[in-house]
Structures are given as C-alpha cells and as structure tokens.
Design a protein around this motif. Structure first.
Motif, PDB file in Angstrom:
ATOM      1  N   ARG A   1      -4.492   9.155  -7.254  1.00 39.29           N
ATOM      2  CA  ARG A   1      -4.258   7.902  -7.975  1.00 39.29           C
ATOM      3  C   ARG A   1      -3.299   6.963  -7.239  1.00 39.29           C
ATOM      4  NH1 ARG A   1      -2.728   8.915 -14.110  1.00 39.29           N
ATOM      5  NH2 ARG A   1      -2.552   6.649 -13.889  1.00 39.29           N
TER       6      ARG A   1
ATOM      7  N   ALA B   1      -1.704   4.221  -5.001  1.00 37.37           N
ATOM      8  CA  ALA B   1      -2.162   2.963  -4.405  1.00 37.37           C
ATOM      9  C   ALA B   1      -1.111   1.900  -4.691  1.00 37.37           C
ATOM     10  CB  ALA B   1      -3.513   2.537  -4.989  1.00 37.37           C
TER      11      ALA B   1
ATOM     12  N   THR C   1       2.739  -1.028  -0.432  1.00 37.75           N
ATOM     13  CA  THR C   1       2.272  -0.563   0.871  1.00 37.75           C
ATOM     14  C   THR C   1       3.463  -0.305   1.793  1.00 37.75           C
ATOM     15  OG1 THR C   1       0.244  -1.849   0.635  1.00 37.75           O
ATOM     16  CG2 THR C   1       0.832  -1.132   2.868  1.00 37.75           C
TER      17      THR C   1
ATOM     18  N   THR D   1      -0.679   3.304   1.472  1.00 38.52           N
ATOM     19  CA  THR D   1      -1.462   2.431   2.341  1.00 38.52           C
ATOM     20  C   THR D   1      -2.101   1.320   1.518  1.00 38.52           C
ATOM     21  OG1 THR D   1      -3.449   3.785   2.090  1.00 38.52           O
ATOM     22  CG2 THR D   1      -1.939   4.372   3.887  1.00 38.52           C
ATOM     23  N   ALA D   2      -2.821   0.439   2.190  1.00 36.69           N
ATOM     24  CA  ALA D   2      -3.410  -0.704   1.486  1.00 36.69           C
ATOM     25  C   ALA D   2      -4.396  -0.279   0.410  1.00 36.69           C
ATOM     26  CB  ALA D   2      -4.101  -1.628   2.495  1.00 36.69           C
ATOM     27  N   ASP D   3      -5.044   0.892   0.604  1.00 35.58           N
ATOM     28  CA  ASP D   3      -6.074   1.305  -0.357  1.00 35.58           C
ATOM     29  C   ASP D   3      -5.863   2.714  -0.896  1.00 35.58           C
ATOM     30  OD1 ASP D   3      -6.549   2.641   1.971  1.00 35.58           O
ATOM     31  OD2 ASP D   3      -8.658   2.074   2.154  1.00 35.58           O
ATOM     32  N   GLY D   4      -4.656   3.266  -0.729  1.00 40.56           N
ATOM     33  CA  GLY D   4      -4.424   4.619  -1.229  1.00 40.56           C
ATOM     34  C   GLY D   4      -3.133   5.189  -0.689  1.00 40.56           C
TER      35      GLY D   4
END
Length: 454
Positions: free
Chosen positions: A297, A299, A387, A439-442
């Motif tokens: 989950r 992000a 991020t 990170t940007a997506d996780g």
C-alpha cells in the motif's frame, strides 16, 4: 566476506554524491536567506569521557555534519557553509602515537574532497569566524557556551534547525545508495545469525556471527543489536547477550542494522527453532504476510497513521484466526487489546539517525507537531508519505506479561484464550522489519532483494 566486497557509495556513486552536495549547498543558502544568516557552522561533536575515568564513550558524529562530510566518527571538526562559496572543512587529525588519526581526504582517494576547502587541524581549534550573522549547530553550543561567545554565533536556532531537519527527510540518490549498501551488509549479518541459531549457538555466539558477517565492530553498529532467544524476544529493546544456549530453542528475534557513512539500516527477523510450536510458526507467517500487505500500500500521499491503524486491525484479524482472541478485529483495536500485543509503532523515518528527524513535524515553518492517535503514543512517524522518504515497516506481536495481565483482570480477558497465550510465552514474540524508500508509484524495498537473500 572480504573487505573487497564492501561497496563505497562515495566512489561507486561519485556523480550522485556531487549532486547531493550541490543540493545541500543550495538548500543551506535558501535557509540562510530565510533566517537572515550569513554563515552556518556545523560542529562534528566530540567524545564524552566516562565520569572519573580516562576512557571515552562510543562516539557518533553530529548527523547534520555527516550530511555533508562522509567520515563517520570524525570528532572536533568543523564545517563552515557560506553562500556562493565552497564549504570549508576544518578537519581535526592530530599528530598522535596513541591512536590512529583520520587520513586527510584528497581527490585521488575521496572524490568528494574537491568540493571542499580543507584545513588540517592538528589541535582542537575554533574555525575562523565568518563575517556577518553566524548560526552554530551542534551539541558544543550547549556543552561549551564560551565557544558560542567566541564565535559570536546564534546557538542552534530552532527554526533553522527544523528547516535543515526537513532537508534530511527525502533522500538523494547518493543517500539511497548508502542505505542500500547498509541493508546489504546487515542482511549478511542476519543470515549468519540464523545459521548460528540453527547450530545451537547462544545469544553471544549469534551476536558475534552477525558482527563478523556484516563486517562491523560493536561500537560501529547504528544501534545496539537486539538478539533475543525464546522469551527474550518479548523484550522490545533487549540489551544483553546470554553466554549459554538455552536447553530449548523456541525462537530467535534479531533486530540489527549496519551503517554506511552514517546512514543506517534497521532490519528485524524472527525465526522458529526446532522446539517451536506450530502456533508460533503460524504467527510468524501471519505477521510476515500482514507486513507484505502493508508494504504493497505504500505510495506518495498515503497517511502513515492510517497504515499504523490498519496494522492493528490486521493484527486483530490474525489473533482471531489463530484463536488467541475471539473478538472482531475492530473491537480488539477499540478496546486496546491489539496494543497490548503490539505496543510499538508501525515504523519510523530512517537515515543518518535510526529514528530519523522530523517524523512528527509535517510543516517545518510552523513546527507544529502531529501527535499520534490516542492509544498509540509510541508511533514515531505521523506524516503523509512523500517520494524519497526512507521508512521502516515493522509489525509485531509479543507476549509481554506486564501488558497482558491487565487484560486478564478485566472483562477483556474473557475473550482471550489464556492457554494459547501461555503456550506462546516461551517464544517471546515476532517482529518483521524492512527498510523502504518511497518512489513515485510505490516503494523500493531495500531489505528484500536477490542481493540480500532475505
């Protein structure tokens, strides 16, 4: 493992390190402008002597100093930062035949050295005072007030320190490389610790195996390694190493890390021994599965407080599945039952300090603290994820008598199978902890990879 296998990010990621230093210079210039400062002086710190003794305590350099200078353990040194100038590093390396002095970095041996003006100090000496308004950061401002007077400096200005703390929250590419290497070294230690446990070693044997495989001396680890066999696994910060192996081997909990240029890893694993009950093995599997679901989950934009509360809800589900508690998960959380089985927070920020700074301060300009939710006072991170944040995810479940006894003595105890609790007690508990970068997506998991073997 030979020292040739130890990766040095200042060399392998030299370009990223240059970018890191350039970003620091820019960030400090903004902070100086906003706080009306002409210079910032960072002190590396100095060892403290034991009372009535001639021995010093273990020493760690000031984290803001290490943010610039990748020489962990450097004492009595200074860094002077001014706008539009190369920082001046006053590096203390005495002429000494009792101890080995630090080597002066040069561009040939340390590529980062060319980013600094380096002044060699052979004796503890104050730096040349910069012109204008000067801020002095470090413990020396409190321990030696005369230094503040001599430098005519403002000691540890609160707003400035908060802003510089915030600059450490989201990690640069170089910092992530250091964290990744620290995780790799710690993973080698954890695997060696498990082997020694399975071979019948005592806690001290396991600790020594860990240190050898991770290539660290005890004074260099980022925090005191926790090596708990059996019931000792329920002591959250267990601090001893028993010399003799117990007759029965129910469990091992190892919470231990490594440090690379001051950047820490913080990894925990729990292992079942030959004498472990199937119930304990199922508890390990359940906590690990729970942890992986929480990691999935992660992000940017996720509220860490919500993750912490979800951990408790899922722990309640696990306790119900195992037959330990009969109440629905939501009621267990509301009545404080899951908090008795897991009294610590889900995790924390990670970096130059194991529990890194600014975990509860979402806005450094106001300094307002976002407190943990009621009933969860030990949660160290209450921010929305961004991020570049480096964090830990470390759910646990323990049999801690002093926390469970109050449940036994009131109405909540009617919903707990005390025979199962007593059966689990010799195993102590379970904690599974990974280190991750948002990170940007996780999230990038620094702990679980082909390289680490965990």
């Amino acid at each position: 493992m030979s020292d040739s296998q130890l990766n040095d990010p200042t060399i392998t990621h030299a370009a990223a390190h240059r970018a890191h230093l350039a970003a620091l210079q820019s960030g400090y210039e903004v902070a100086m402008q906003q706080h009306d400062m002409d210079a910032i002086v960072l002190h590396s710190g100095k060892p403290k002597r034991h009372f009535a003794d001639d021995q010093d305590a273990s020493f760690k350099s000031h984290a803001h100093f290490l943010h610039w200078v990748p020489m962990a353990g450097l004492s009595d040194s200074w860094l002077v930062i001014r706008p539009s100038e190369r920082p001046t590093l006053y590096l203390y390396a005495p002429d000494d035949f009792w101890h080995l002095s630090p080597s002066l970095p040069t561009p040939d041996t340390a590529p980062w050295a060319e980013q600094f003006e380096i002044v060699h100090l052979r004796k503890p000496t104050l730096p040349q005072r910069p012109e204008g308004r000067v801020a002095l950061l470090g413990e020396i401002a409190e321990l030696q007030p005369q230094v503040v007077s001599e430098l005519e400096a403002l000691p540890n200005p609160v707003g400035l320190v908060r802003q510089l703390d915030e600059g450490r929250v989201c990690k640069s590419e170089f910092e992530i490389a250091c964290l990744k290497e620290a995780s790799l070294r710690a993973a080698r230690g954890h695997l060696a610790a498990r082997r020694t446990f399975m071979e019948g070693g005592a806690e001290l044997d396991i600790q020594l195996a860990y240190l050898g495989a991770s290539r660290q001396r005890e004074s260099d680890v980022p925090y005191g390694n926790i090596v708990g066999l059996n019931a000792h696994a329920a002591v959250l910060h267990y601090q001893h190493y028993a010399l003799r192996a117990p007759a029965a081997r129910h469990s091992l909990l190892v919470d231990a890390g490594a440090s690379v240029h001051g950047y820490a890893s913080d990894i925990t694993r729990s292992w079942a021994g030959d004498d472990a009950l199937p119930l304990y093995r199922a508890l390990i599997e359940g906590v690990e599965a729970l942890q992986k679901r929480l990691i999935a989950r992660l992000a940017p934009g996720v509220d860490y407080v919500d993750l912490h509360l979800e951990m408790h809800r899922e722990l309640g589900e696990l306790l119900r599945e195992l037959g330990v508690v009969s109440l629905p998960a939501e009621e267990q959380v509301a009545q404080g039952i899951t908090a008795a089985f897991c009294p610590h927070g889900l995790g924390h920020l990670l970096g130059l300090q194991v529990h890194d700074v600014a975990g509860r301060i979402p806005d450094h300009t106001t300094g307002d603290i976002r407190q943990p939710p009621q009933g969860h006072p030990m949660l160290r991170l209450t921010r929305v994820l961004e991020t570049g944040m480096a964090i830990t995810i470390e759910p646990g479940c323990y049999i801690i008598p002093m926390l469970l006894e109050p449940l036994r003595n009131d109405a909540r105890g009617e919903h707990i199978d005390w025979k199962l609790v007593e059966a689990l007690a010799p195993h102590g508990g379970v904690r599974i902890e990974d280190n991750l970068v948002i990170t940007a997506d996780g999230a990038l998991n620094l702990t679980r990879s082909l390289a680490t073997g965990l």
